[in-house]
Design a protein around this motif. Structure first.
Motif, PDB file in Angstrom:
ATOM      1  N   ILE A   1      13.251  10.213  -2.786  1.00  0.00           N
ATOM      2  CA  ILE A   1      12.149   9.255  -2.762  1.00  0.00           C
ATOM      3  C   ILE A   1      11.260   9.621  -1.582  1.00  0.00           C
ATOM      4  CG2 ILE A   1      11.504   6.824  -2.608  1.00  0.00           C
ATOM      5  CD1 ILE A   1      14.426   6.193  -3.512  1.00  0.00           C
ATOM      6  N   LEU A   2       9.998   9.855  -1.870  1.00  0.00           N
ATOM      7  CA  LEU A   2       9.053  10.263  -0.837  1.00  0.00           C
ATOM      8  C   LEU A   2       7.943   9.224  -0.747  1.00  0.00           C
ATOM      9  CD1 LEU A   2       7.978  12.555   1.067  1.00  0.00           C
ATOM     10  CD2 LEU A   2       6.747  13.407  -0.915  1.00  0.00           C
ATOM     11  N   ASN A   3       7.678   8.755   0.446  1.00  0.00           N
ATOM     12  CA  ASN A   3       6.587   7.827   0.691  1.00  0.00           C
ATOM     13  C   ASN A   3       5.337   8.658   0.969  1.00  0.00           C
ATOM     14  OD1 ASN A   3       4.732   5.996   1.689  1.00  0.00           O
ATOM     15  ND2 ASN A   3       6.203   4.911   2.946  1.00  0.00           N
ATOM     16  N   LYS A   4       4.446   8.727   0.003  1.00  0.00           N
ATOM     17  CA  LYS A   4       3.242   9.555   0.141  1.00  0.00           C
ATOM     18  C   LYS A   4       2.285   9.022   1.200  1.00  0.00           C
ATOM     19  CE  LYS A   4       1.022  10.634  -3.475  1.00  0.00           C
ATOM     20  NZ  LYS A   4       0.378  10.718  -4.775  1.00  0.00           N
ATOM     21  N   SER A   5       2.354   7.730   1.492  1.00  0.00           N
ATOM     22  CA  SER A   5       1.404   7.165   2.438  1.00  0.00           C
ATOM     23  C   SER A   5       1.934   7.185   3.859  1.00  0.00           C
ATOM     24  CB  SER A   5       1.051   5.728   2.030  1.00  0.00           C
ATOM     25  OG  SER A   5       2.215   4.933   2.000  1.00  0.00           O
TER      26      SER A   5
ATOM     27  N   LEU B   1       6.524  21.837  -7.021  1.00  0.00           N
ATOM     28  CA  LEU B   1       7.748  21.056  -7.117  1.00  0.00           C
ATOM     29  C   LEU B   1       7.387  19.762  -7.834  1.00  0.00           C
ATOM     30  CD1 LEU B   1      10.677  21.313  -6.144  1.00  0.00           C
ATOM     31  CD2 LEU B   1      10.016  20.100  -4.078  1.00  0.00           C
ATOM     32  N   ASP B   2       8.031  19.514  -8.973  1.00  0.00           N
ATOM     33  CA  ASP B   2       7.704  18.332  -9.781  1.00  0.00           C
ATOM     34  C   ASP B   2       8.185  17.048  -9.123  1.00  0.00           C
ATOM     35  OD1 ASP B   2       6.473  19.608 -11.935  1.00  0.00           O
ATOM     36  OD2 ASP B   2       8.382  20.042 -12.894  1.00  0.00           O
ATOM     37  N   TRP B   3       7.293  16.073  -9.070  1.00  0.00           N
ATOM     38  CA  TRP B   3       7.594  14.720  -8.611  1.00  0.00           C
ATOM     39  C   TRP B   3       7.050  13.763  -9.658  1.00  0.00           C
ATOM     40  CZ3 TRP B   3      10.217  13.616  -4.056  1.00  0.00           C
ATOM     41  CH2 TRP B   3      10.435  14.694  -3.211  1.00  0.00           C
ATOM     42  N   SER B   4       7.574  12.562  -9.693  1.00  0.00           N
ATOM     43  CA  SER B   4       7.135  11.567 -10.667  1.00  0.00           C
ATOM     44  C   SER B   4       6.870  10.243  -9.968  1.00  0.00           C
ATOM     45  CB  SER B   4       8.224  11.379 -11.729  1.00  0.00           C
ATOM     46  OG  SER B   4       7.896  10.315 -12.589  1.00  0.00           O
ATOM     47  N   LEU B   5       5.942   9.492 -10.506  1.00  0.00           N
ATOM     48  CA  LEU B   5       5.715   8.137 -10.013  1.00  0.00           C
ATOM     49  C   LEU B   5       6.773   7.179 -10.562  1.00  0.00           C
ATOM     50  CD1 LEU B   5       1.839   7.957 -10.387  1.00  0.00           C
ATOM     51  CD2 LEU B   5       3.149   8.203  -8.272  1.00  0.00           C
TER      52      LEU B   5
ATOM     53  N   GLY C   1       0.775  -1.227   0.000  1.00  0.00           N
ATOM     54  CA  GLY C   1       0.000   0.000   0.000  1.00  0.00           C
ATOM     55  C   GLY C   1       0.810   1.281   0.000  1.00  0.00           C
ATOM     56  N   ALA C   2       2.128   1.191   0.116  1.00  0.00           N
ATOM     57  CA  ALA C   2       2.951   2.401   0.096  1.00  0.00           C
ATOM     58  C   ALA C   2       3.009   2.951  -1.319  1.00  0.00           C
ATOM     59  CB  ALA C   2       4.353   2.102   0.593  1.00  0.00           C
ATOM     60  N   GLU C   3       2.959   4.256  -1.416  1.00  0.00           N
ATOM     61  CA  GLU C   3       3.044   4.900  -2.724  1.00  0.00           C
ATOM     62  C   GLU C   3       4.218   5.874  -2.700  1.00  0.00           C
ATOM     63  OE1 GLU C   3       0.322   7.447  -5.869  1.00  0.00           O
ATOM     64  OE2 GLU C   3      -0.464   6.990  -3.902  1.00  0.00           O
TER      65      GLU C   3
END
Length: 158
Positions: free
Chosen positions: A153-157, A115-119, A41-43
């Motif tokens: 790297i950022l964990n959105k969840s 600030l641009d982020w990408s999946l 479930g981590a994004e």
């Protein structure tokens, strides 16, 4: 976590942010595989920067020291609305909320509070390496001063 590569590289940057210095494409691929299959479930989102010393800072913030002042942001957005009149569908000017207009402007080189982020981690890698270092990034001895690129790297969840 990929424990073989993730060692604290520079504890002075931020004691709460683990970092790793990678030397090869294969090492990056191994780290990325870990983040794709890490937690249920981590994004994660990724950002690539050309210089590891740069702060995570949007272009509009770079123009004005400290926090982005609201009147500067409003003026920037108003000027963008005026500059695209006659160049885009009029519906964009009247039907688009400010957040969407900021995103459109960001795509066209407008200094924004975004600030641009990408999946996609490889998109972040592309932006970290897309350009050569400017000649101004050479010291008096003729050596490069930018020794590393950065991928955040950022964990959105989390």
């Amino acid at each position: 976590m990929y424990s073989l590569l993730v060692d604290i590289y520079n504890k002075n940057i931020d004691g709460l942010m683990p970092s790793a210095q990678l030397e090869t494409w294969e090492q990056f691929h191994e780290v990325v595989k870990n983040y794709r299959a890490n937690e249920e479930g981590a994004e994660f989102v990724f950002r690539g920067q050309h210089n590891y010393e740069w702060e995570l800072q949007p272009t509009l913030d770079r123009m004005s020291p400290g926090a982005i002042q609201e009147y500067i942001a409003r003026k920037q957005l108003k000027n963008f609305r005026l500059s695209i009149r006659g160049r885009v569908d009029n519906g964009i000017l009247s039907d688009t909320d400010d957040e969407e207009l900021w995103a459109i402007g960001q795509h066209h080189g407008l200094a924004t509070p975004l600030l641009d982020w990408s999946l996609a981690p490889y998109v972040a890698l592309f932006f970290a390496f897309v350009n050569e270092d400017p000649s101004a990034w050479v010291d008096d001895k003729g050596e490069q001063t930018n020794h590393s690129r950065a991928i955040y790297i950022l964990n959105k969840s989390f």
